[in-house]
Structures are given as structure tokens and as C-alpha cells.
Design a protein around this motif. Structure first.
Motif, PDB file in Angstrom:
ATOM      1  N   LEU A 145       6.510   5.222  -2.399  1.00 25.05           N
ATOM      2  CA  LEU A 145       5.763   3.562  -2.128  1.00 25.05           C
ATOM      3  C   LEU A 145       4.519   3.643  -3.225  1.00 25.05           C
ATOM      4  CD1 LEU A 145       6.446   0.981  -0.452  1.00 25.05           C
ATOM      5  CD2 LEU A 145       5.080   1.468   0.841  1.00 25.05           C
ATOM      6  N   THR A 146       4.652   2.732  -4.095  1.00 26.73           N
ATOM      7  CA  THR A 146       4.039   2.560  -5.463  1.00 26.73           C
ATOM      8  C   THR A 146       3.828   0.638  -5.284  1.00 26.73           C
ATOM      9  OG1 THR A 146       3.736   2.245  -7.154  1.00 26.73           O
ATOM     10  CG2 THR A 146       5.515   2.158  -6.855  1.00 26.73           C
ATOM     11  N   GLY A 147       3.179  -0.130  -6.404  1.00 29.91           N
ATOM     12  CA  GLY A 147       3.023  -1.441  -6.822  1.00 29.91           C
ATOM     13  C   GLY A 147       1.863  -2.027  -6.760  1.00 29.91           C
ATOM     14  N   ALA A 148       1.774  -2.822  -7.005  1.00 31.10           N
ATOM     15  CA  ALA A 148       0.176  -3.493  -7.224  1.00 31.10           C
ATOM     16  C   ALA A 148      -0.547  -3.152  -5.995  1.00 31.10           C
ATOM     17  CB  ALA A 148       0.557  -4.784  -7.839  1.00 31.10           C
ATOM     18  N   THR A 149       0.046  -3.931  -4.927  1.00 35.63           N
ATOM     19  CA  THR A 149      -0.253  -4.160  -3.391  1.00 35.63           C
ATOM     20  C   THR A 149      -0.399  -3.132  -2.768  1.00 35.63           C
ATOM     21  OG1 THR A 149       1.126  -6.224  -3.688  1.00 35.63           O
ATOM     22  CG2 THR A 149      -0.968  -6.437  -2.767  1.00 35.63           C
ATOM     23  N   VAL A 150       0.574  -2.044  -3.222  1.00 35.41           N
ATOM     24  CA  VAL A 150       0.548  -0.512  -2.604  1.00 35.41           C
ATOM     25  C   VAL A 150      -1.091  -0.085  -3.006  1.00 35.41           C
ATOM     26  CG1 VAL A 150       1.610   1.026  -2.899  1.00 35.41           C
ATOM     27  CG2 VAL A 150       2.714  -0.248  -3.022  1.00 35.41           C
ATOM     28  N   GLU A 164      -2.156  -1.255 -13.995  1.00 36.24           N
ATOM     29  CA  GLU A 164      -1.174  -0.241 -14.508  1.00 36.24           C
ATOM     30  C   GLU A 164       0.124  -1.477 -14.131  1.00 36.24           C
ATOM     31  OE1 GLU A 164      -0.144   3.143 -12.470  1.00 36.24           O
ATOM     32  OE2 GLU A 164      -2.140   2.817 -11.073  1.00 36.24           O
ATOM     33  N   PHE A 165       0.339  -2.472 -13.280  1.00 32.14           N
ATOM     34  CA  PHE A 165       1.272  -3.063 -12.949  1.00 32.14           C
ATOM     35  C   PHE A 165       2.047  -3.758 -13.073  1.00 32.14           C
ATOM     36  CE2 PHE A 165      -0.017   0.203  -8.971  1.00 32.14           C
ATOM     37  CZ  PHE A 165       1.193   1.075  -9.449  1.00 32.14           C
ATOM     38  N   GLY A 166       0.869  -4.156 -14.880  1.00 34.32           N
ATOM     39  CA  GLY A 166       1.326  -5.847 -15.613  1.00 34.32           C
ATOM     40  C   GLY A 166       0.270  -6.934 -15.522  1.00 34.32           C
ATOM     41  N   PHE A 167      -0.402  -6.765 -14.222  1.00 35.59           N
ATOM     42  CA  PHE A 167      -1.202  -7.692 -13.587  1.00 35.59           C
ATOM     43  C   PHE A 167      -2.493  -7.557 -14.217  1.00 35.59           C
ATOM     44  CE2 PHE A 167       1.593  -6.803  -9.875  1.00 35.59           C
ATOM     45  CZ  PHE A 167       1.588  -8.174  -9.901  1.00 35.59           C
ATOM     46  N   THR A 168      -2.775  -9.423 -15.450  1.00 34.93           N
ATOM     47  CA  THR A 168      -3.733  -9.152 -15.722  1.00 34.93           C
ATOM     48  C   THR A 168      -4.595  -9.837 -15.022  1.00 34.93           C
ATOM     49  OG1 THR A 168      -2.800 -11.435 -16.933  1.00 34.93           O
ATOM     50  CG2 THR A 168      -2.412  -9.328 -18.158  1.00 34.93           C
ATOM     51  N   GLU A 169      -5.761 -10.709 -16.182  1.00 35.64           N
ATOM     52  CA  GLU A 169      -6.901 -11.081 -15.820  1.00 35.64           C
ATOM     53  C   GLU A 169      -6.639 -12.695 -15.152  1.00 35.64           C
ATOM     54  OE1 GLU A 169     -11.023 -13.647 -16.808  1.00 35.64           O
ATOM     55  OE2 GLU A 169      -9.664 -11.675 -18.692  1.00 35.64           O
ATOM     56  N   PRO A 188       7.272  -5.303  -9.493  1.00 38.14           N
ATOM     57  CA  PRO A 188       5.977  -5.107  -9.169  1.00 38.14           C
ATOM     58  C   PRO A 188       4.914  -4.892  -8.191  1.00 38.14           C
ATOM     59  CG  PRO A 188       4.965  -6.027 -11.469  1.00 38.14           C
ATOM     60  CD  PRO A 188       6.224  -6.824 -10.788  1.00 38.14           C
ATOM     61  N   TYR A 189       5.281  -5.544  -7.319  1.00 33.10           N
ATOM     62  CA  TYR A 189       4.734  -5.429  -5.731  1.00 33.10           C
ATOM     63  C   TYR A 189       4.580  -4.823  -4.845  1.00 33.10           C
ATOM     64  CZ  TYR A 189       4.988 -10.121  -7.910  1.00 33.10           C
ATOM     65  OH  TYR A 189       5.357 -11.606  -8.812  1.00 33.10           O
ATOM     66  N   SER A 190       5.406  -3.929  -4.633  1.00 38.28           N
ATOM     67  CA  SER A 190       5.616  -3.380  -3.414  1.00 38.28           C
ATOM     68  C   SER A 190       7.090  -2.846  -3.843  1.00 38.28           C
ATOM     69  CB  SER A 190       5.041  -3.671  -2.416  1.00 38.28           C
ATOM     70  OG  SER A 190       6.117  -4.607  -2.414  1.00 38.28           O
ATOM     71  N   PHE A 191       7.793  -1.636  -3.330  1.00 39.94           N
ATOM     72  CA  PHE A 191       8.489  -1.118  -4.451  1.00 39.94           C
ATOM     73  C   PHE A 191       8.306   0.605  -4.223  1.00 39.94           C
ATOM     74  CE2 PHE A 191       6.906  -1.332  -7.862  1.00 39.94           C
ATOM     75  CZ  PHE A 191       7.105  -0.332  -9.308  1.00 39.94           C
ATOM     76  N   MET A 192      10.237   0.990  -4.218  1.00 37.73           N
ATOM     77  CA  MET A 192       9.902   2.738  -3.438  1.00 37.73           C
ATOM     78  C   MET A 192      10.412   3.212  -5.355  1.00 37.73           C
ATOM     79  SD  MET A 192      10.156   4.023  -1.129  1.00 37.73           S
ATOM     80  CE  MET A 192      10.065   5.461  -0.740  1.00 37.73           C
ATOM     81  N   VAL A 223       0.646  -1.516  -0.056  1.00 38.37           N
ATOM     82  CA  VAL A 223      -0.136  -0.117   0.174  1.00 38.37           C
ATOM     83  C   VAL A 223       1.109   1.437  -0.232  1.00 38.37           C
ATOM     84  CG1 VAL A 223      -2.030   0.541   1.390  1.00 38.37           C
ATOM     85  CG2 VAL A 223      -1.355  -0.953   1.995  1.00 38.37           C
ATOM     86  N   GLY A 224       0.819   2.387  -0.474  1.00 39.28           N
ATOM     87  CA  GLY A 224       1.537   3.617  -0.445  1.00 39.28           C
ATOM     88  C   GLY A 224       1.098   4.772   0.864  1.00 39.28           C
ATOM     89  N   GLY A 225       2.454   5.140   1.350  1.00 41.23           N
ATOM     90  CA  GLY A 225       2.316   5.942   1.876  1.00 41.23           C
ATOM     91  C   GLY A 225       3.976   6.741   2.269  1.00 41.23           C
TER      92      GLY A 225
END
Length: 299
Positions: free
Chosen positions: A71-76, A276-281, A62-66, A23-25
């Protein structure tokens, strides 16, 4: 101690390539959390009162990174949505090596773990997991041109190629169960560097992570193989990951799962958050695969 599913489940997941994040922050240093205070409040109540949840992450895109100090990423993105709906507006992060995430959670350095962590029986003894958030498979990062023609874990074993894996990641288990004495690295970037510098012939990680790294480092002299469902002893290893909570935080986990289900049951909603982080169906969790099954090591 990988998860093992029957043939039908393995077929359903064979195309999945995903991971996890957060998650971001703002980013915190060596802070510690003090939720579930001595006054008897639950962790969920304490987080709502504070308005902030602190998450541990391992910096794996692309899960969680700076990126650019944020802080960004798919689960962010996923966590921003879920925790906001739980009445917790802010998300802060503590960067930690992957292998130290559960110990850090247990020690109270953060409230939850967000790092693409596979739901495995031995981990379920140490912490609580949300329901699956992503399905994923494995890929290999190799020198440009793939000179050893590597394609999966078995091909690495057969060739005698030197393998790098991230400490604590599921690929480390795959290596051990395949009899491979793998080099342990602390981060995905360390694994990529090991291949570029010739210290390892191949680096194994989730396909979505390796493809993201290659796409964002186009000049790097590496290639990424086609993603695959790893097989150990002839048994397909179907990967799924979730957010991790401390033992005893069932109320927080259950509230989180209720909001998560609203997202994973709606394909368009899910993709609007993580797409937007490359995740698909293909990464959308199969509703028939539950955390209870994975924690039992179903076969």
C-alpha cells in the motif's frame, strides 16, 4: 452540492492540482474494526493499544493504491507520519469502491477513510473530516489528440461528448449539476479503460490522478488536458480533500489535525512526505480555507 468560494479564494486555488490518499501497511480483506470498545475506551485509546489503524481506500493513484503488493501513495506516506506520531505504528488497508467508503466507515469495516475525498456539506452530515490536506483541480482524459477539443466540464456539455466519472467522486456532482448524464465507473482504471475502448469520449477526475496515470502508462492512446477549476453555474468549484472519520470520533480527528497542522504549516516537511508522488507546493492547503467553511458550503 459542491463547495463554492468567493473570487479571491478561487484565484488562489486556480493553480492547485492535488488529491488524497492514505497510509501504508498490509492489506486486509473484509475485516471489521472494533475500536471504542464496550469497556468505554475511546477510538484513539483503542488504536494505540492495538498499535494498528485500518484505513479504507479506493485504489486511486497517486493518493492511495497498491504497488508490488504494498500500500502506497501520498496520503499513505502522510498517514504513516501522523499515526506514528499518535502512537499507532501500523497501518492496514481495506480496498473499497469509492462510493462505498463512507458506508463502509459507518459499518465499522475500517477506522478512517483515505481516498482523496472532497470535503462537501452532504458528506459532513455523514462523517467527520480532517482539516484540508490537499487542494486540487480537475482535468479530462481524452483520446490521443483530443479530437473533440475538450477543455473543461462546460465544453463536454456543449459538445455532447459521452463522459465517464467515478461513482461518488466530485466530478460526478459536476456532471449532474451541468445536466450531463455521465457513465459511472467504479475506479480510475475503469475510467481510463472506458476512454481507450471507446465506451466514453472523456473521463473526468482530479488532474494529479490523471497525469499520474498517463505518466505510468506512456503507451496508452490517451491525453490529459490542462487542469482547471470547474465552474458550475458560473461559480468556481474549489476542491480540497481530507481524511474521513466516523461521527463520534472527534478525539481521534482532533489529535490527527494537531499533527497534520505541524506538516501543512511547514512547506519543506509537507513536500518531503508527498513530493515523490507528484504533489507540489500548489497542492499545499491554504490556511484560510478550513473544513468548517467547506462543510458549510461557503460562497
Amino acid at each position: 452540492m459542491s463547495m463554492r468560494l468567493g473570487r479571491n479564494a478561487a484565484v488562489r486555488f486556480a493553480a492547485g492540482v492535488a488529491g488524497l490518499g492514505l497510509v501504508g501497511g498490509s492489506i486486509a480483506g473484509c475485516t471489521s474494526t472494533d475500536t471504542g470498545s464496550a469497556e468505554g475506551g475511546t477510538t484513539l485509546e483503542s488504536l494505540r493499544e492495538a498499535g494498528t489503524v485500518t484505513v479504507g481506500f479506493a485504489g486511486e493513484a497517486p493518493y492511495s493504491f497498491m504497488e508490488d503488493g504494498e500500500l502506497t501513495g501520498a496520503t499513505v506516506a502522510l498517514h504513516r507520519e501522523i499515526f506514528k506520531n499518535l502512537g499507532i505504528e501500523n497501518v492496514e488497508g481495506v480496498a473499497t469502491d469509492f462510493g462505498a467508503l463512507i458506508p463502509g466507515l459507518q459499518a465499522g469495516r475500517f477506522d478512517v477513510v483515505s481516498a482523496g475525498m472532497s470535503i462537501l456539506p452532504q458528506r459532513c452530515e455523514q462523517a467527520l473530516f480532517s482539516e484540508p490536506e490537499f487542494n486540487y483541480t480537475t482535468a479530462l482524459m481524452v483520446p490521443e489528440g483530443n479530437p473533440q477539443n475538450l477543455s473543461d466540464i462546460q465544453s463536454v456539455s456543449d459538445s455532447g461528448a459521452s463522459l465517464a466519472v467515478m461513482t461518488g467522486a466530485i466530478e460526478s456532482d459536476y456532471a449532474a449539476e451541468s445536466g450531463i448524464d455521465a457513465m459511472q465507473v467504479a475506479s480510475a482504471q475503469d475510467g481510463m479503460d472506458a476512454v481507450i475502448n471507446g465506451r466514453a469520449d472523456v473521463f473526468a477526475l482530479t488532474g494529479i490522478s490523471l497525469n499520474w496515470m498517463k505518466q505510468n502508462n506512456e503507451s496508452a492512446p490517451v491525453d490529459v488536458t490542462q487542469s482547471f477549476v470547474a465552474e458550475i453555474g458560473g461559480v468556481p468549484q474549489v476542491g480540497a480533500g481530507g481524511t474521513v472519520f466516523r461521527l463520534g470520533d472527534e478525539e481521534l480527528r482532533d489529535a490527527y489535525n494537531e499533527e497534520l497542522q505541524k506538516i501543512t504549516s511547514d512547506k519543506d516537511k509537507y513536500l518531503s512526505i508527498v513530493g515523490e508522488f507528484g504533489f507540489t507546493e500548489e497542492e499545499l492547503p491554504d490556511p484560510e480555507l478550513t473544513t468548517a467553511m467547506l462543510c458549510e458550503g461557503v460562497s
